[in-house]
Design a protein around this motif. Structure first.
Motif, PDB file in Angstrom:
ATOM      1  N   ARG A 156      57.092 -84.905 -41.394  1.00  0.00           N
ATOM      2  CA  ARG A 156      57.452 -83.698 -40.634  1.00  0.00           C
ATOM      3  C   ARG A 156      57.266 -83.921 -39.135  1.00  0.00           C
ATOM      4  O   ARG A 156      58.054 -83.415 -38.319  1.00  0.00           O
ATOM      5  CB  ARG A 156      56.612 -82.516 -41.112  1.00  0.00           C
TER       6      ARG A 156
ATOM      7  N   LEU B 115      60.114 -83.504 -36.201  1.00  0.00           N
ATOM      8  CA  LEU B 115      59.938 -82.769 -34.949  1.00  0.00           C
ATOM      9  C   LEU B 115      60.185 -83.670 -33.744  1.00  0.00           C
ATOM     10  O   LEU B 115      60.782 -83.239 -32.743  1.00  0.00           O
ATOM     11  CB  LEU B 115      58.527 -82.177 -34.883  1.00  0.00           C
TER      12      LEU B 115
ATOM     13  N   SER C 290      65.369 -77.826 -40.516  1.00  0.00           N
ATOM     14  CA  SER C 290      64.782 -76.514 -40.263  1.00  0.00           C
ATOM     15  C   SER C 290      63.608 -76.246 -41.201  1.00  0.00           C
ATOM     16  O   SER C 290      62.569 -75.716 -40.792  1.00  0.00           O
ATOM     17  CB  SER C 290      65.849 -75.430 -40.433  1.00  0.00           C
TER      18      SER C 290
ATOM     19  N   VAL D 177      60.519 -78.273 -40.104  1.00  0.00           N
ATOM     20  CA  VAL D 177      59.884 -77.696 -38.913  1.00  0.00           C
ATOM     21  C   VAL D 177      59.133 -76.423 -39.288  1.00  0.00           C
ATOM     22  O   VAL D 177      58.004 -76.191 -38.824  1.00  0.00           O
ATOM     23  CB  VAL D 177      60.934 -77.425 -37.815  1.00  0.00           C
TER      24      VAL D 177
ATOM     25  N   GLU E 190      55.136 -75.681 -38.887  1.00  0.00           N
ATOM     26  CA  GLU E 190      54.592 -74.500 -38.206  1.00  0.00           C
ATOM     27  C   GLU E 190      53.574 -73.777 -39.088  1.00  0.00           C
ATOM     28  O   GLU E 190      52.533 -73.309 -38.610  1.00  0.00           O
ATOM     29  CB  GLU E 190      55.728 -73.562 -37.809  1.00  0.00           C
TER      30      GLU E 190
ATOM     31  N   GLY F 229      54.126 -77.622 -29.947  1.00  0.00           N
ATOM     32  CA  GLY F 229      55.129 -78.608 -30.329  1.00  0.00           C
ATOM     33  C   GLY F 229      55.043 -79.872 -29.505  1.00  0.00           C
ATOM     34  O   GLY F 229      55.177 -80.992 -30.024  1.00  0.00           O
TER      35      GLY F 229
END
Length: 375
Positions: free
Chosen positions: A6, A10, A34, A37, A41, A62
């Motif tokens: 992941r 990013l 998507s 990400v 999060e 980020g």
């Protein structure tokens, strides 16, 4: 716990500025990007990317994650190269260097190293500082000889800079120049002269200096080779600013020391910050430091003859010894495998004496005096 994949996704989003372009680069669907990400999060408890009509903008969280991703990726690349070396029949070591630094230091350093460690297959890659830095960080090179004009290169996490020597700048004047008798000059005293530039970095420095000193820089010739630049000075085309290790002015020319506060060119060694010692890399670094010691204290030439002698003998002045080779013996009679290649990937081979031959992408020997694109 953060998922490395992941983080990689990013990082691609940050590099390409959109989910769609990142997906194309990673061979994923935009929906998958998507989802990765969004999962990232949730794991950190903060938003990491904000979409807008102009693309994707990272939040502070980020940006911190992308910095971590770059460091982790570089560490994993280094580990992969280290594991590849474990599987090799012979021990392998890769050194990257810019041309004039290699020309100056390697004739002294490599015979010491290969005589002491004939079991090592040493590869030399020609690379400018920014490329060499990326190679060290990614594990493609174990060490790199690099340079910078205004202090050490900006270093990413995981890479260390070890100073080798300061390489002062000299002014090379054509035959019969009225200032040839001076012991030192400031470039502003030659403000009305036409300049021969032998390196893009030298030109950038000269333009900054000229702006501060209040004169217009008039460039008569621009090359990527300090040695060719000095040939042009000998032909009367103009004057040149040349680092000491590259001094080889033609007959009749004069090399004059540059007055402070003009900074020198800093030459240093780039290497990864490792938790485990690497004896072969340490031994090569010691050989390079020993080769730099005579040059660091060598007096500069005051004339063309002196410049040629200094350029020809500085690398021949041996240090007293290096790790694994206290006597400082040469490589005669040894048979270490040593290769040299440019960043295009072309390779050459060395004979029984351990000599290094650099070839270009076509397989033809590269000119000994080739300085590279910017150095």
């Amino acid at each position: 716990m953060l998922d490395v994949h992941r983080l990689r996704v990013l990082r691609a989003v940050a590099e390409h500025g959109s989910f769609n372009r990142a997906a194309a680069a990673l061979l994923l669907t935009p929906s998958a990007v998507s989802q990765h990400v969004a999962a990232l999060e949730r794991s950190v408890g903060h938003p990491v990317a904000v979409r807008s009509p102009r693309g994707v903008t990272l939040t502070e969280a980020g940006r911190l994650l992308v910095e971590a991703a770059e460091t982790i990726s570089a560490e994993l690349d280094q580990v992969r190269h280290a594991i590849d070396r474990l599987a090799a029949v012979r021990q392998r070591l890769t050194l990257a260097t810019f041309t004039s630094g290699g020309r100056h230091l390697l004739p002294e350093a490599l015979p010491r190293f290969v005589a002491a460690h004939p079991e090592v297959e040493l590869t030399v890659l020609e690379a400018e500082p920014e490329a060499a830095l990326a190679m060290v960080r990614g594990g493609a090179a174990d060490l790199a000889v690099a340079y910078a004009f205004d202090g050490p290169l900006p270093l990413p996490p995981g890479v260390a800079w070890t100073p080798l020597l300061d390489d002062p700048l000299w002014l090379v004047l054509p035959p019969g120049h009225p200032l040839a008798g001076r012991e030192a000059l400031g470039p502003d005293e030659l403000g009305g002269a036409r300049w021969v530039v032998g390196c893009l970095r030298t030109e950038a420095f000269l333009r900054r200096y000229a702006e501060q000193a209040g004169f217009e820089l008039r460039v008569a010739a621009s090359t990527t080779d300090y040695f060719f630049a000095q040939t042009l000075v000998g032909a009367g085309v103009g004057v040149a600013l040349v680092p000491r290790v590259c001094l080889a002015p033609p007959a009749g020319c004069t090399a004059v020391r540059v007055e402070p506060p003009v900074p020198p060119r800093h030459i240093g060694l780039l290497g990864p910050v490792r938790r485990r010692a690497q004896p072969y890399a340490q031994a090569l670094a010691a050989a390079l430091r020993a080769a730099a010691e005579p040059a660091a204290g060598a007096p500069g030439p005051a004339s063309a003859r002196g410049a040629a002698e200094a350029a020809g003998t500085a690398s021949a002045a041996g240090a007293t010894g290096t790790a694994g080779n206290p006597a400082g013996t040469g490589a005669a009679g040894t048979t270490p495998a040593t290769r040299a290649t440019s960043t295009t990937g072309a390779t050459g081979s060395a004979g029984a004496t351990g000599a290094v031959r650099v070839v270009d992408a076509t397989g033809a020997p590269a000119p000994e005096e080739a300085e590279g694109a910017v150095g």
